[in-house]
Write a protein that holds these residues in place. Structure first.
Motif, PDB file in Angstrom:
ATOM      1  N   ASP A   1       0.687  -1.230  -0.108  1.00  0.00           N
ATOM      2  CA  ASP A   1       0.015  -0.106  -0.056  1.00  0.00           C
ATOM      3  C   ASP A   1       0.916   1.169   0.142  1.00  0.00           C
ATOM      4  O   ASP A   1       0.647   2.173  -0.687  1.00  0.00           O
ATOM      5  CB  ASP A   1      -1.045   0.217   1.202  1.00  0.00           C
ATOM      6  CG  ASP A   1      -1.999  -1.142   1.104  1.00  0.00           C
ATOM      7  OD1 ASP A   1      -2.132  -1.661   0.345  1.00  0.00           O
ATOM      8  OD2 ASP A   1      -2.212  -1.208   2.208  1.00  0.00           O
ATOM      9  N   LEU A   2       1.643   1.207   0.910  1.00  0.00           N
ATOM     10  CA  LEU A   2       2.593   2.338   0.985  1.00  0.00           C
ATOM     11  C   LEU A   2       3.473   2.567  -0.206  1.00  0.00           C
ATOM     12  O   LEU A   2       3.679   3.930  -0.581  1.00  0.00           O
ATOM     13  CB  LEU A   2       3.574   2.420   2.256  1.00  0.00           C
ATOM     14  CG  LEU A   2       2.896   2.156   3.588  1.00  0.00           C
ATOM     15  CD1 LEU A   2       3.755   2.060   4.758  1.00  0.00           C
ATOM     16  CD2 LEU A   2       1.834   3.369   4.023  1.00  0.00           C
ATOM     17  N   ASP A   3       3.861   1.681  -0.664  1.00  0.00           N
ATOM     18  CA  ASP A   3       4.786   1.751  -1.844  1.00  0.00           C
ATOM     19  C   ASP A   3       3.746   2.300  -3.151  1.00  0.00           C
ATOM     20  O   ASP A   3       4.462   3.022  -3.888  1.00  0.00           O
ATOM     21  CB  ASP A   3       5.618   0.441  -2.277  1.00  0.00           C
ATOM     22  CG  ASP A   3       6.573   0.472  -3.395  1.00  0.00           C
ATOM     23  OD1 ASP A   3       7.382   1.279  -3.413  1.00  0.00           O
ATOM     24  OD2 ASP A   3       6.183   0.018  -4.555  1.00  0.00           O
ATOM     25  N   ALA A   4       2.691   1.806  -3.377  1.00  0.00           N
ATOM     26  CA  ALA A   4       1.898   2.109  -4.400  1.00  0.00           C
ATOM     27  C   ALA A   4       1.457   3.838  -4.168  1.00  0.00           C
ATOM     28  O   ALA A   4       1.558   4.505  -5.193  1.00  0.00           O
ATOM     29  CB  ALA A   4       0.627   1.419  -4.438  1.00  0.00           C
ATOM     30  N   ILE A   5       1.356   4.182  -3.069  1.00  0.00           N
ATOM     31  CA  ILE A   5       0.854   5.726  -2.746  1.00  0.00           C
ATOM     32  C   ILE A   5       1.972   6.461  -3.086  1.00  0.00           C
ATOM     33  O   ILE A   5       2.048   7.629  -3.726  1.00  0.00           O
ATOM     34  CB  ILE A   5       0.451   5.868  -1.385  1.00  0.00           C
ATOM     35  CG1 ILE A   5      -0.850   4.965  -1.116  1.00  0.00           C
ATOM     36  CG2 ILE A   5       0.030   7.049  -0.965  1.00  0.00           C
ATOM     37  CD1 ILE A   5      -1.470   4.907   0.405  1.00  0.00           C
TER      38      ILE A   5
ATOM     39  N   GLU B   1      -2.598   0.186  -9.086  1.00  0.00           N
ATOM     40  CA  GLU B   1      -2.520  -0.656 -10.070  1.00  0.00           C
ATOM     41  C   GLU B   1      -3.212  -2.119  -9.809  1.00  0.00           C
ATOM     42  O   GLU B   1      -4.016  -2.511 -10.812  1.00  0.00           O
ATOM     43  CB  GLU B   1      -1.202  -0.955 -10.973  1.00  0.00           C
ATOM     44  CG  GLU B   1      -0.725   0.290 -11.408  1.00  0.00           C
ATOM     45  CD  GLU B   1       0.742  -0.075 -12.260  1.00  0.00           C
ATOM     46  OE1 GLU B   1       1.123  -1.138 -12.511  1.00  0.00           O
ATOM     47  OE2 GLU B   1       1.415   0.843 -12.438  1.00  0.00           O
ATOM     48  N   ASP B   2      -3.232  -2.528  -8.766  1.00  0.00           N
ATOM     49  CA  ASP B   2      -3.779  -4.015  -8.392  1.00  0.00           C
ATOM     50  C   ASP B   2      -5.129  -3.744  -7.992  1.00  0.00           C
ATOM     51  O   ASP B   2      -5.893  -4.648  -7.624  1.00  0.00           O
ATOM     52  CB  ASP B   2      -2.955  -4.602  -7.441  1.00  0.00           C
ATOM     53  CG  ASP B   2      -2.845  -3.969  -6.015  1.00  0.00           C
ATOM     54  OD1 ASP B   2      -3.430  -2.894  -5.683  1.00  0.00           O
ATOM     55  OD2 ASP B   2      -1.824  -4.447  -5.040  1.00  0.00           O
ATOM     56  N   GLY B   3      -5.542  -2.283  -7.811  1.00  0.00           N
ATOM     57  CA  GLY B   3      -6.985  -2.181  -7.401  1.00  0.00           C
ATOM     58  C   GLY B   3      -7.266  -2.078  -6.062  1.00  0.00           C
ATOM     59  O   GLY B   3      -8.499  -1.943  -5.576  1.00  0.00           O
ATOM     60  N   CYS B   4      -6.319  -2.476  -5.339  1.00  0.00           N
ATOM     61  CA  CYS B   4      -6.595  -2.637  -3.595  1.00  0.00           C
ATOM     62  C   CYS B   4      -6.651  -1.477  -2.900  1.00  0.00           C
ATOM     63  O   CYS B   4      -7.190  -1.301  -2.074  1.00  0.00           O
ATOM     64  CB  CYS B   4      -5.457  -3.621  -2.888  1.00  0.00           C
ATOM     65  SG  CYS B   4      -5.638  -5.438  -3.609  1.00  0.00           S
ATOM     66  N   VAL B   5      -5.704  -0.312  -3.543  1.00  0.00           N
ATOM     67  CA  VAL B   5      -5.838   0.797  -2.576  1.00  0.00           C
ATOM     68  C   VAL B   5      -6.662   2.059  -3.614  1.00  0.00           C
ATOM     69  O   VAL B   5      -6.339   2.031  -4.612  1.00  0.00           O
ATOM     70  CB  VAL B   5      -4.372   1.244  -2.450  1.00  0.00           C
ATOM     71  CG1 VAL B   5      -4.288   2.762  -1.821  1.00  0.00           C
ATOM     72  CG2 VAL B   5      -3.292   0.355  -1.807  1.00  0.00           C
ATOM     73  N   ARG B   6      -7.625   2.692  -2.831  1.00  0.00           N
ATOM     74  CA  ARG B   6      -8.475   3.621  -3.415  1.00  0.00           C
ATOM     75  C   ARG B   6      -8.426   4.913  -2.308  1.00  0.00           C
ATOM     76  O   ARG B   6      -8.417   4.727  -1.214  1.00  0.00           O
ATOM     77  CB  ARG B   6      -9.807   3.006  -3.308  1.00  0.00           C
ATOM     78  CG  ARG B   6      -9.768   1.785  -4.425  1.00  0.00           C
ATOM     79  CD  ARG B   6     -11.419   1.393  -4.479  1.00  0.00           C
ATOM     80  NE  ARG B   6     -11.448   0.207  -5.190  1.00  0.00           N
ATOM     81  CZ  ARG B   6     -11.939   0.294  -6.434  1.00  0.00           C
ATOM     82  NH1 ARG B   6     -12.216   1.213  -7.016  1.00  0.00           N
ATOM     83  NH2 ARG B   6     -11.656  -1.016  -7.184  1.00  0.00           N
ATOM     84  N   ILE B   7      -8.365   6.094  -2.672  1.00  0.00           N
ATOM     85  CA  ILE B   7      -8.810   7.248  -2.133  1.00  0.00           C
ATOM     86  C   ILE B   7     -10.232   7.572  -2.009  1.00  0.00           C
ATOM     87  O   ILE B   7     -10.854   7.380  -2.884  1.00  0.00           O
ATOM     88  CB  ILE B   7      -7.987   8.425  -3.073  1.00  0.00           C
ATOM     89  CG1 ILE B   7      -6.733   8.166  -3.315  1.00  0.00           C
ATOM     90  CG2 ILE B   7      -8.325   9.881  -2.352  1.00  0.00           C
ATOM     91  CD1 ILE B   7      -5.594   7.940  -2.200  1.00  0.00           C
ATOM     92  N   GLU B   8     -10.342   7.924  -0.739  1.00  0.00           N
ATOM     93  CA  GLU B   8     -11.817   8.132  -0.641  1.00  0.00           C
ATOM     94  C   GLU B   8     -12.346   9.609  -0.170  1.00  0.00           C
ATOM     95  O   GLU B   8     -13.482   9.742   0.148  1.00  0.00           O
ATOM     96  CB  GLU B   8     -12.238   7.218   0.618  1.00  0.00           C
ATOM     97  CG  GLU B   8     -12.214   5.519   0.152  1.00  0.00           C
ATOM     98  CD  GLU B   8     -12.668   4.746   0.786  1.00  0.00           C
ATOM     99  OE1 GLU B   8     -12.904   5.093   2.042  1.00  0.00           O
ATOM    100  OE2 GLU B   8     -13.131   3.546   0.236  1.00  0.00           O
ATOM    101  N   GLY B   9     -11.306  10.183   0.358  1.00  0.00           N
ATOM    102  CA  GLY B   9     -11.751  11.757   0.588  1.00  0.00           C
ATOM    103  C   GLY B   9     -10.483  12.677   0.515  1.00  0.00           C
ATOM    104  O   GLY B   9      -9.654  12.449   0.576  1.00  0.00           O
TER     105      GLY B   9
END
Length: 134
Positions: free
Chosen positions: A6-10, A98-106
């Motif tokens: 998660d941290l790496d993707a962000i 890219e893997d769709g696991c992490v999303r921004i919500e607000g």
């Protein structure tokens, strides 16, 4: 391992998208920079929050915030701080890993009263949520 993903993707998204050439940028836990006091500067950080089991078969949700602290010399005015805040939130608006696991919500933007230090400060954050099987 999942928190690292998660941290790496962000972080990778920020590094690939941000304008490091024109905006002095300090990465949390990164190398120290010799900042020019008469130019805007920002500090980027990622703060993981709560992780909880949300379903059977080891399905977990991880929550957190991505922060950008913005410091603009007062003589350059408040609008530059809000412009940088808008650029930052625009990087993550509707973004997912890219893997769709992490999303921004607000998004959250806040002007910080900082007394007589010579800077206008804006703190901006985006909330993220990750769902992964652990």
């Amino acid at each position: 391992m999942s928190l690292y993903l998660d941290l790496d993707a962000i972080r990778t998204h920020f590094v690939d998208s941000w304008d490091f050439d024109t905006i002095q940028t300090v990465m949390a836990n990164g190398e120290a920079l010799d900042l020019k006091e008469d130019e805007p500067a920002v500090r980027f950080s990622i703060n993981p929050g709560t992780r909880r089991l949300i379903g059977g078969d080891r399905l977990y949700q991880q929550l957190g915030r991505v922060w950008l602290q913005i410091f603009v010399p007062k003589q350059q005015g408040a609008m530059m701080g809000f412009d940088l805040a808008d650029k930052f939130t625009g990087l993550y608006r509707h973004w997912q890993s890219e893997d769709g696991c992490v999303r921004i919500e607000g998004e959250h933007v806040e002007q910080i009263p900082n007394g007589e230090n010579g800077y206008f400060q804006v703190n901006v954050s985006v909330e993220w949520r990750s769902v992964r099987r652990l």
